[in-house]
Write a protein that holds these residues in place. Structure first.
Motif, PDB file in Angstrom:
ATOM      1  N   ASP A 105     -12.729   0.566  21.598  1.00  0.00           N
ATOM      2  CA  ASP A 105     -13.061   0.835  23.003  1.00  0.00           C
ATOM      3  C   ASP A 105     -14.555   0.713  23.216  1.00  0.00           C
ATOM      4  O   ASP A 105     -15.343   0.987  22.319  1.00  0.00           O
ATOM      5  CB  ASP A 105     -12.672   2.272  23.377  1.00  0.00           C
ATOM      6  CG  ASP A 105     -11.234   2.571  23.031  1.00  0.00           C
ATOM      7  OD1 ASP A 105     -10.985   3.667  22.515  1.00  0.00           O
ATOM      8  OD2 ASP A 105     -10.388   1.705  23.285  1.00  0.00           O
ATOM      9  N   ASP A 106     -14.936   0.338  24.434  1.00  0.00           N
ATOM     10  CA  ASP A 106     -16.363   0.334  24.794  1.00  0.00           C
ATOM     11  C   ASP A 106     -16.740   1.731  25.262  1.00  0.00           C
ATOM     12  O   ASP A 106     -16.238   2.195  26.274  1.00  0.00           O
ATOM     13  CB  ASP A 106     -16.615  -0.643  25.951  1.00  0.00           C
ATOM     14  CG  ASP A 106     -16.638  -2.077  25.485  1.00  0.00           C
ATOM     15  OD1 ASP A 106     -16.230  -2.940  26.266  1.00  0.00           O
ATOM     16  OD2 ASP A 106     -17.062  -2.301  24.349  1.00  0.00           O
ATOM     17  N   ILE A 119      -9.675 -20.992  25.507  1.00  0.00           N
ATOM     18  CA  ILE A 119      -9.859 -20.638  26.920  1.00  0.00           C
ATOM     19  C   ILE A 119      -9.513 -19.176  27.137  1.00  0.00           C
ATOM     20  O   ILE A 119     -10.177 -18.478  27.898  1.00  0.00           O
ATOM     21  CB  ILE A 119      -8.998 -21.563  27.806  1.00  0.00           C
ATOM     22  CG1 ILE A 119      -9.553 -22.976  27.713  1.00  0.00           C
ATOM     23  CG2 ILE A 119      -8.986 -21.074  29.230  1.00  0.00           C
ATOM     24  CD1 ILE A 119      -8.925 -23.954  28.643  1.00  0.00           C
ATOM     25  N   GLU A 120      -8.482 -18.691  26.442  1.00  0.00           N
ATOM     26  CA  GLU A 120      -8.149 -17.268  26.575  1.00  0.00           C
ATOM     27  C   GLU A 120      -9.292 -16.402  26.087  1.00  0.00           C
ATOM     28  O   GLU A 120      -9.629 -15.393  26.706  1.00  0.00           O
ATOM     29  CB  GLU A 120      -6.905 -16.949  25.734  1.00  0.00           C
ATOM     30  CG  GLU A 120      -5.611 -17.028  26.511  1.00  0.00           C
ATOM     31  CD  GLU A 120      -4.424 -16.788  25.605  1.00  0.00           C
ATOM     32  OE1 GLU A 120      -3.452 -17.530  25.746  1.00  0.00           O
ATOM     33  OE2 GLU A 120      -4.498 -15.877  24.766  1.00  0.00           O
ATOM     34  N   ILE A 121      -9.893 -16.791  24.950  1.00  0.00           N
ATOM     35  CA  ILE A 121     -11.014 -16.005  24.421  1.00  0.00           C
ATOM     36  C   ILE A 121     -12.150 -15.985  25.422  1.00  0.00           C
ATOM     37  O   ILE A 121     -12.725 -14.940  25.734  1.00  0.00           O
ATOM     38  CB  ILE A 121     -11.508 -16.592  23.079  1.00  0.00           C
ATOM     39  CG1 ILE A 121     -10.440 -16.455  22.009  1.00  0.00           C
ATOM     40  CG2 ILE A 121     -12.779 -15.904  22.622  1.00  0.00           C
ATOM     41  CD1 ILE A 121     -10.793 -17.117  20.706  1.00  0.00           C
ATOM     42  N   MET A 122     -12.485 -17.187  25.955  1.00  0.00           N
ATOM     43  CA  MET A 122     -13.596 -17.257  26.901  1.00  0.00           C
ATOM     44  C   MET A 122     -13.286 -16.419  28.122  1.00  0.00           C
ATOM     45  O   MET A 122     -14.151 -15.722  28.666  1.00  0.00           O
ATOM     46  CB  MET A 122     -13.832 -18.716  27.296  1.00  0.00           C
ATOM     47  CG  MET A 122     -14.659 -19.429  26.242  1.00  0.00           C
ATOM     48  SD  MET A 122     -14.692 -21.204  26.347  1.00  0.00           S
ATOM     49  CE  MET A 122     -15.046 -21.546  28.013  1.00  0.00           C
ATOM     50  N   ASP A 123     -12.040 -16.461  28.578  1.00  0.00           N
ATOM     51  CA  ASP A 123     -11.667 -15.694  29.760  1.00  0.00           C
ATOM     52  C   ASP A 123     -11.842 -14.208  29.517  1.00  0.00           C
ATOM     53  O   ASP A 123     -12.394 -13.490  30.362  1.00  0.00           O
ATOM     54  CB  ASP A 123     -10.207 -15.995  30.116  1.00  0.00           C
ATOM     55  CG  ASP A 123      -9.825 -15.387  31.435  1.00  0.00           C
ATOM     56  OD1 ASP A 123      -8.821 -14.648  31.481  1.00  0.00           O
ATOM     57  OD2 ASP A 123     -10.538 -15.620  32.431  1.00  0.00           O
ATOM     58  N   THR A 147     -17.590  -9.137  30.414  1.00  0.00           N
ATOM     59  CA  THR A 147     -18.973  -9.160  30.910  1.00  0.00           C
ATOM     60  C   THR A 147     -19.031  -8.705  32.357  1.00  0.00           C
ATOM     61  O   THR A 147     -19.923  -7.949  32.742  1.00  0.00           O
ATOM     62  CB  THR A 147     -19.545 -10.584  30.793  1.00  0.00           C
ATOM     63  OG1 THR A 147     -19.209 -11.113  29.516  1.00  0.00           O
ATOM     64  CG2 THR A 147     -21.043 -10.584  30.949  1.00  0.00           C
ATOM     65  N   ILE A 148     -18.050  -9.144  33.161  1.00  0.00           N
ATOM     66  CA  ILE A 148     -18.041  -8.724  34.571  1.00  0.00           C
ATOM     67  C   ILE A 148     -17.896  -7.207  34.654  1.00  0.00           C
ATOM     68  O   ILE A 148     -18.603  -6.537  35.411  1.00  0.00           O
ATOM     69  CB  ILE A 148     -16.887  -9.412  35.330  1.00  0.00           C
ATOM     70  CG1 ILE A 148     -17.158 -10.910  35.448  1.00  0.00           C
ATOM     71  CG2 ILE A 148     -16.705  -8.799  36.702  1.00  0.00           C
ATOM     72  CD1 ILE A 148     -16.032 -11.676  36.094  1.00  0.00           C
ATOM     73  N   GLY A 149     -16.981  -6.663  33.849  1.00  0.00           N
ATOM     74  CA  GLY A 149     -16.785  -5.214  33.846  1.00  0.00           C
ATOM     75  C   GLY A 149     -18.051  -4.481  33.461  1.00  0.00           C
ATOM     76  O   GLY A 149     -18.443  -3.489  34.088  1.00  0.00           O
ATOM     77  N   LEU A 150     -18.710  -4.964  32.398  1.00  0.00           N
ATOM     78  CA  LEU A 150     -19.931  -4.292  31.947  1.00  0.00           C
ATOM     79  C   LEU A 150     -21.029  -4.384  32.993  1.00  0.00           C
ATOM     80  O   LEU A 150     -21.786  -3.434  33.207  1.00  0.00           O
ATOM     81  CB  LEU A 150     -20.422  -4.926  30.638  1.00  0.00           C
ATOM     82  CG  LEU A 150     -19.651  -4.501  29.385  1.00  0.00           C
ATOM     83  CD1 LEU A 150     -20.140  -5.268  28.186  1.00  0.00           C
ATOM     84  CD2 LEU A 150     -19.819  -3.014  29.142  1.00  0.00           C
TER      85      LEU A 150
END
Lengths: 421, 176
Positions: free
Chosen positions: A161-162, A365-369, A375-378
């Motif tokens: 978890d972050d 592509i899944e990894i990049m997604d 990143t958006i969440g952070l």
């Protein structure tokens, strides 16, 4: 009716709805002192209760019963309770639950059976945690047991978890330090580096032992992971850290400097000279991994300069014994995905290739997604933190004192010096 | 001690799940305070890790096994010998370690499956890492006799990419 019987009846009667639970909690808080001195309270009294339905009451009674010396029987009872208890009820008395678990952990360590405590503490962390973003006091204890029992994969599940909210700095230091050690054991050096970085750059007024040990491992993991040592700490590290760490970690700094030079024999000499220090810190294994990584780093440098190279040349340049050893090392690096190359045994040559990854597959592509989503969440969290900080009175007070104030109104824009009066 | 999840998985040959099942079960059993070390299927547990190519976890498990079990159970020590060869990347040594022990009935299927998976893994590695290789080395890496190695090469081609590996020894070139 004695105190114990009264309490049992209350627990059995008031454990159904959340309103009842609040009332029960008050009853229990009031009864704690008298329960402690009541000799009627035995382990067998708990048989009248169900740990999953009457978790709050069970917790209080168990806490009183385990106040003094704790036998193995009691340890097992606590383990069973942690597994069975109801998280909602537990969270009403989370401090008590945490202190019970810490007592459990201490006893498990005394019994020299850390494996016993791993599963209960993993469950305890999930139950007491209000959100996955919040660090609990049990995270470091859980990681410590996982390390001692060598259950690295189980420990890693706690690290995934972050963590964004922390109550106690010491818990955070320990969480990051133990977490770093677990990642090192699993060879996930990138994540280990992130965790150790957090400890090394954490705000501190005086040097503390956890941060120092973390810094030693941080140096070694940086060598293994990125192959470059920088003697200066990251910019955001505290001034205490920047001024004091180096004096306490001289053997490690020396290893770092020799690593930068790239000569295996000199690095190995430094390691041998300081091996007793490394052993004392339990870091000798990690140091050896760092030395092994220098061979790989040197071979990697060759790929940047040459398209093809003979195995004998590789052996000479990287200070290996012979061409066969060079071939085996290159093969191992190909197996680990560290380089892309083709070995030609017929001519004794190696041809270095470009990374064939074209980032076109659906897995990629899944990894990049998922990375983009994370990143958006952070960044949303960061914006929210920034906004709350800019309303914080302490912060505003400190910033206000450092600004020049002018007599013209409330405008704090930077006005050139010659316009002030 | 109820080992049925492990035996069930072995029976249906889901070897890739053995390691996880063993891990979870071991934590549960330990939390009940039962002394399980003597009866625990350590050899199967280790083989489960090898099947997934997880040498690190196997090493950590080996460190926690009590010395009495290591000495009294030769199968556990034999399983670890495979692990040692994997860890030191003694590619040919792995095959020798697999063949060098008379495995029990429970472990036989798993060892055979691991041997299969390992050979395929080695083959993929050789295909991606070598443009030419001696037949002798090929045979060593795949744990076969030299003639078998060349014929096996052709039957593996359905899992390999279109690239070809030139087999070379002193007397002949074989393109496959």
């Amino acid at each position: 009716m004695s105190t114990v019987e009264a309490v049992i009846t209350s627990i059995q009667g008031l454990s159904a709805s959340s309103g009842d639970l609040y009332a029960l909690h008050d009853v229990l808080k009031g009864a704690v002192d008298s329960l402690r001195t009541d000799s009627e309270l035995q382990l067998s009294t708990l048989d009248q209760l169900d740990p999953s339905k009457h978790s709050l009451g069970y917790l209080y009674l168990l806490d009183v019963l385990t106040y003094g010396p704790v036998s193995k029987e009691k340890v097992l009872l606590i383990a069973r309770f942690i597994n069975a208890c109801d998280a909602v009820q537990i969270r009403l008395a989370s401090e008590k639950f945490v202190s019970l678990c810490k007592r459990f952990k201490d006893k498990v360590l005394e019994l020299r059976d850390p494996l016993l405590g791993v599963a209960p503490l993993l469950a305890a962390v999930r139950k007491v945690q209000v959100s996955t973003k919040r660090l609990t006091a049990l995270h470091p204890d859980c990681l410590q047991l996982c390390l001692l029992a060598k259950c690295y994969k189980a420990g890693f599940s706690v690290l995934s978890d972050d963590i964004l909210e922390v109550d106690q700095p010491r818990e955070f230091y320990l969480y990051c330090y133990y977490g770093g050690m677990i990642c090192i054991g699993l060879k996930r050096f990138q994540k280990a580096l992130e965790l150790l970085y957090n400890v090394v750059t954490a705000p501190m007024h005086i040097v503390n032992a956890i941060a120092l040990e973390a810094y030693k491992k941080y140096i070694l993991v940086t060598l293994i992971h990125s192959g470059q040592f920088s003697i200066s700490l990251p910019k955001c590290a505290s001034t205490t850290a920047k001024s004091s760490f180096k004096t306490w970690c001289t053997p490690y700094i020396e290893v770092g400097m020799r690593y930068n030079d790239g000569k295996i024999s000199e690095l190995e000499a430094v390691v041998v000279a300081n091996s007793s220090d490394f052993e004392k810190d339990n870091n000798l294994g990690l140091v050896k991994q760092a030395v092994a990584s220098l061979y790989k780093r040197n071979i990697l440098r060759l790929t940047q300069k040459y398209l093809t190279l003979s195995l004998q040349d590789i052996a000479n340049m990287v200070q290996l014994a012979n061409a066969k050893e060079a071939e085996m090392r290159v093969l191992q690096m190909i197996q680990d995905g560290q380089i892309h190359a083709l070995i030609n045994q017929k001519d004794g040559m190696v041809r270095f290739l470009e990374d064939p990854e074209q980032y076109k597959t659906s897995e990629m592509i899944e990894i990049m997604d998922s990375v983009i989503q994370r990143t958006i969440g952070l960044s949303k969290n960061l914006i929210a933190m920034d906004e709350s900080l800019s309303c914080d009175p302490l912060y505003l007070g400190k910033v206000g004192r450092e600004r020049q104030r002018y007599d013209f109104g409330e405008d704090f824009d930077t006005v050139p010096q010659k316009f002030s009066m | 001690m109820d080992l049925s999840p492990v035996t069930d998985a072995l029976a249906v040959k889901s070897f890739d799940k053995i390691a996880d099942i063993c891990d979870t079960l071991m934590l549960q059993v330990a939390a009940e305070g039962i002394s399980f070390h003597d009866d625990w299927p350590y050899a199967i547990h280790l083989l489960g890790y090898f099947y997934l190519d997880d040498c690190d976890s196997a090493r950590f498990l080996w460190k926690t096994i009590p010395a009495s079990v290591k000495e009294s159970k030769p199968e556990v020590a034999a399983a670890w010998r495979i692990g040692q060869k994997l860890w030191t990347r003694d590619y040919a040594g792995v095959h020798e370690a697999i063949r060098g022990f008379d495995w029990s009935q429970d472990a036989k299927d798993m060892v055979a499956a691991f041997s299969d998976v390992y050979t395929k893994r080695m083959f993929q590695l050789l295909l991606s890492a070598y443009s030419t290789i001696t037949i002798r080395d090929l045979a060593l890496f795949l744990g076969m006799a030299e003639d078998d190695a060349t014929t096996c090469k052709l039957s593996f081609s359905e899992i390999s990419s279109a690239s070809s590996v030139l087999l070379w020894d002193n007397t002949r070139n074989v393109i496959a």
